[in-house]
Structure formats: C-alpha cells, structure tokens
Scaffold this motif. Structure first.
Motif, PDB file in Angstrom:
ATOM      1  N   PRO A 158       0.748  -1.137  -0.091  1.00 39.93           N
ATOM      2  CA  PRO A 158      -0.120   0.082   0.031  1.00 39.93           C
ATOM      3  C   PRO A 158       0.982   1.269  -0.124  1.00 39.93           C
ATOM      4  O   PRO A 158       0.208   2.450   0.217  1.00 39.93           O
ATOM      5  N   ARG A 159       2.003   1.198  -0.077  1.00 44.87           N
ATOM      6  CA  ARG A 159       2.989   2.394  -0.365  1.00 44.87           C
ATOM      7  C   ARG A 159       2.574   3.163  -1.699  1.00 44.87           C
ATOM      8  O   ARG A 159       2.180   2.169  -2.569  1.00 44.87           O
ATOM      9  N   ARG A 160       2.593   4.184  -1.839  1.00 46.99           N
ATOM     10  CA  ARG A 160       2.342   5.258  -3.074  1.00 46.99           C
ATOM     11  C   ARG A 160       3.491   5.485  -3.777  1.00 46.99           C
ATOM     12  O   ARG A 160       4.396   5.874  -3.118  1.00 46.99           O
ATOM     13  N   GLU A 203       6.112  26.528  -8.149  1.00 48.38           N
ATOM     14  CA  GLU A 203       5.078  26.008  -8.819  1.00 48.38           C
ATOM     15  C   GLU A 203       5.210  24.457  -8.945  1.00 48.38           C
ATOM     16  O   GLU A 203       4.228  23.752  -8.933  1.00 48.38           O
ATOM     17  N   ILE A 204       6.380  23.831  -9.690  1.00 48.01           N
ATOM     18  CA  ILE A 204       6.461  22.546  -9.668  1.00 48.01           C
ATOM     19  C   ILE A 204       6.475  22.089  -8.390  1.00 48.01           C
ATOM     20  O   ILE A 204       6.242  20.805  -8.009  1.00 48.01           O
ATOM     21  N   ALA A 205       7.056  22.778  -7.143  1.00 49.75           N
ATOM     22  CA  ALA A 205       6.983  21.894  -5.978  1.00 49.75           C
ATOM     23  C   ALA A 205       5.713  21.757  -5.443  1.00 49.75           C
ATOM     24  O   ALA A 205       5.467  20.852  -4.631  1.00 49.75           O
ATOM     25  N   ASP A 206       4.744  22.794  -5.964  1.00 50.38           N
ATOM     26  CA  ASP A 206       3.416  22.376  -5.447  1.00 50.38           C
ATOM     27  C   ASP A 206       2.759  21.112  -5.835  1.00 50.38           C
ATOM     28  O   ASP A 206       1.957  20.487  -5.093  1.00 50.38           O
ATOM     29  N   ALA A 207       3.195  20.720  -6.849  1.00 50.84           N
ATOM     30  CA  ALA A 207       2.585  19.543  -7.649  1.00 50.84           C
ATOM     31  C   ALA A 207       3.384  18.435  -6.892  1.00 50.84           C
ATOM     32  O   ALA A 207       2.790  17.286  -6.627  1.00 50.84           O
ATOM     33  N   VAL A 208       4.754  18.432  -6.749  1.00 49.84           N
ATOM     34  CA  VAL A 208       5.331  17.421  -5.913  1.00 49.84           C
ATOM     35  C   VAL A 208       4.795  17.292  -4.534  1.00 49.84           C
ATOM     36  O   VAL A 208       4.439  16.006  -3.941  1.00 49.84           O
ATOM     37  N   ASN A 214      -1.052  13.417  -1.175  1.00 48.47           N
ATOM     38  CA  ASN A 214      -2.620  13.107  -1.417  1.00 48.47           C
ATOM     39  C   ASN A 214      -2.807  11.517  -1.126  1.00 48.47           C
ATOM     40  O   ASN A 214      -2.232  10.807  -1.881  1.00 48.47           O
ATOM     41  N   PRO A 215      -3.487  11.213  -0.254  1.00 47.82           N
ATOM     42  CA  PRO A 215      -3.524   9.657   0.003  1.00 47.82           C
ATOM     43  C   PRO A 215      -4.207   8.800  -0.816  1.00 47.82           C
ATOM     44  O   PRO A 215      -4.142   7.656  -1.013  1.00 47.82           O
ATOM     45  N   SER A 216      -4.905   9.350  -1.960  1.00 44.24           N
ATOM     46  CA  SER A 216      -5.496   8.574  -2.862  1.00 44.24           C
ATOM     47  C   SER A 216      -4.815   8.748  -4.078  1.00 44.24           C
ATOM     48  O   SER A 216      -5.374   8.034  -5.278  1.00 44.24           O
ATOM     49  N   MET A 217      -3.729   9.244  -4.049  1.00 47.19           N
ATOM     50  CA  MET A 217      -2.818   9.195  -5.512  1.00 47.19           C
ATOM     51  C   MET A 217      -1.889   8.567  -5.411  1.00 47.19           C
ATOM     52  O   MET A 217      -1.137   8.340  -4.720  1.00 47.19           O
TER      53      MET A 217
END
Length: 233
Positions: A158-160, A203-208, A214-217
């Motif tokens: 279950p690691r993402r 801006e890229i860091a926001d996506a990282v 996000n636990p569902s991604m």
C-alpha cells in the motif's frame, strides 16, 4: 500529524522548494545531497551528505531516520541533450549515471525503511512525453525514470508512488548558459508555451507536495509543463 520526510537531491531548484514547503507544513524534513553547503540559509531543513549512487550510505541514512513517511527523489543531470545524429553517447551515459541509476539505488536502499503507507515521489521531465527536437537522449532518460511509477504502484502497495513531469523551469539547471542567452531562451520559449511563461521551482514544488501528500494518488504522472507537450519549439 507531522511526517518524517527524506528529500534526496533537495539543495536547489525544485528539490529545495519542495523541502521548504513540506517543512513549512510542520513536517520534519531531511535533505540528502553530495553538497549540503547550499543549505546554510535553510535552517528548517536537516542536511545530510550522501551520494545517491552509494547504496550503503543511503541505507545507513534511511535506517537512522526510519520509519520514513515520505521519500522525494529530485535528482537531475545537465547532459544528454542535442541533435540525435551528433548526440554524444558518452554524455548520455553520464546523464543516466547522474539521474536514473541513483534514482534506482535510492529507491532500493530506502525501501526497507519506509513506513507501511509511505509515499514516494519522483521527478522526471516533460522531455519524456513531448516531441521536441534535440531531446531524444534526455527524453529517454526521463522516460526511464517515469516508467518506474506504474509497475511499482502495484508492486509496492500500500505504499504510494507518483512522479511529476516538469517542463521549462527557471532553476539553477540553466546556470550553464550565460545570463543573456538564458534570458533570450526563456523569452522565446514563453512565446510558444500556451501559458505564455516559464514555470518557477515553487510551482513545480506545489505539484510534488500534492503527489507526496494526497492519500488517494498513486501510479500517476503529473504534467506541470505550461503546455510544452503541445508547443512547437
């Protein structure tokens, strides 16, 4: 709840911006790099000297920090670009040695020290997806990094695990260009990018951070490229 986080390659650019964002959210953030002197103005981060190609050193570091809730790998290289007919294959091999192989090494070395539901986030580049002349070599490198995501999302569950695929970003990666050339290149690129501008490391860091938290991604690759996939350079 505060997380224990390790960012490998987080002393500049996207890596540093990501580490600072995660620390600002109340997490304990450790940064590993061959050169930690760049972090003298980042007291909120715990700096550790380690080479991503040194599996034993990375494993020792991870063991001392275990259990880790989050691993972010933001390694990069400045070689491997150029027209295919004249592409220096030795340069491309060095690029793989600087990004792909240490990414694999870090993943294997840290894996035993990750929490059961930890997250892993890699950083590739949009050259893996765009059809830009002169990027066949470096694009294959970033495609190799990003190709790890989908099979490992199943294998390591279950690691993402996810990846962020940035486009043109104003970071120290471009410091090899003289300032006038860099400014001119960014200006010309901005004219063809659908968003009309070059991205920032923040801006890229926001996506990282999104991918890491996000636990569902899982198994996802986020294209944060300003529309570079659709542009004609």
């Amino acid at each position: 709840m505060s997380k224990r986080i390790l960012v490998v390659g987080g002393t500049s650019g996207v890596g540093l911006a990501t580490a600072r964002r995660l620390a600002a959210a109340g997490n304990t953030v450790h940064v590993a790099s061959r050169d930690t002197t760049k972090l003298t103005d980042a007291p909120e981060l715990e700096a550790h000297q380690a080479d991503g190609n040194d599996a034993a050193a990375v494993a020792r570091l991870a063991a001392g920090l275990a259990p880790l809730d989050t691993l972010v790998v933001t390694l990069s290289g400045a070689e491997g670009a150029g027209a295919f007919a004249e592409l220096d294959l030795a340069s491309l091999r060095r690029a793989f040695e600087g990004k792909f192989w240490p990414t694999l090494t870090v993943l294997q070395a840290v894996l035993p020290h990750l929490a059961e539901r930890a997250s892993i986030t890699l950083v590739g580049a949009i050259s893996a997806h765009a059809a830009m002349p002169g990027t066949a070599g470096i694009g294959s490198l970033n495609a190799a990094v990003e190709s790890l995501v989908r099979p490992l999302a199943v294998e390591l569950a279950p690691r993402r695990i996810n990846a962020v695929s940035p486009g043109l970003v104003d970071t120290p990666w471009w410091n090899g260009l003289a300032e006038p050339d860099r400014t001119a290149w960014f200006a010309s690129a901005a004219k063809v990018l659908p968003v009309g501008r070059v991205s920032t490391a923040d801006e890229i860091a926001d996506a990282v951070v999104l991918a890491a938290t996000n636990p569902s991604m899982t198994g996802s690759i986020l294209h944060i490229d300003g529309g570079a996939r659709f542009a004609h350079f």
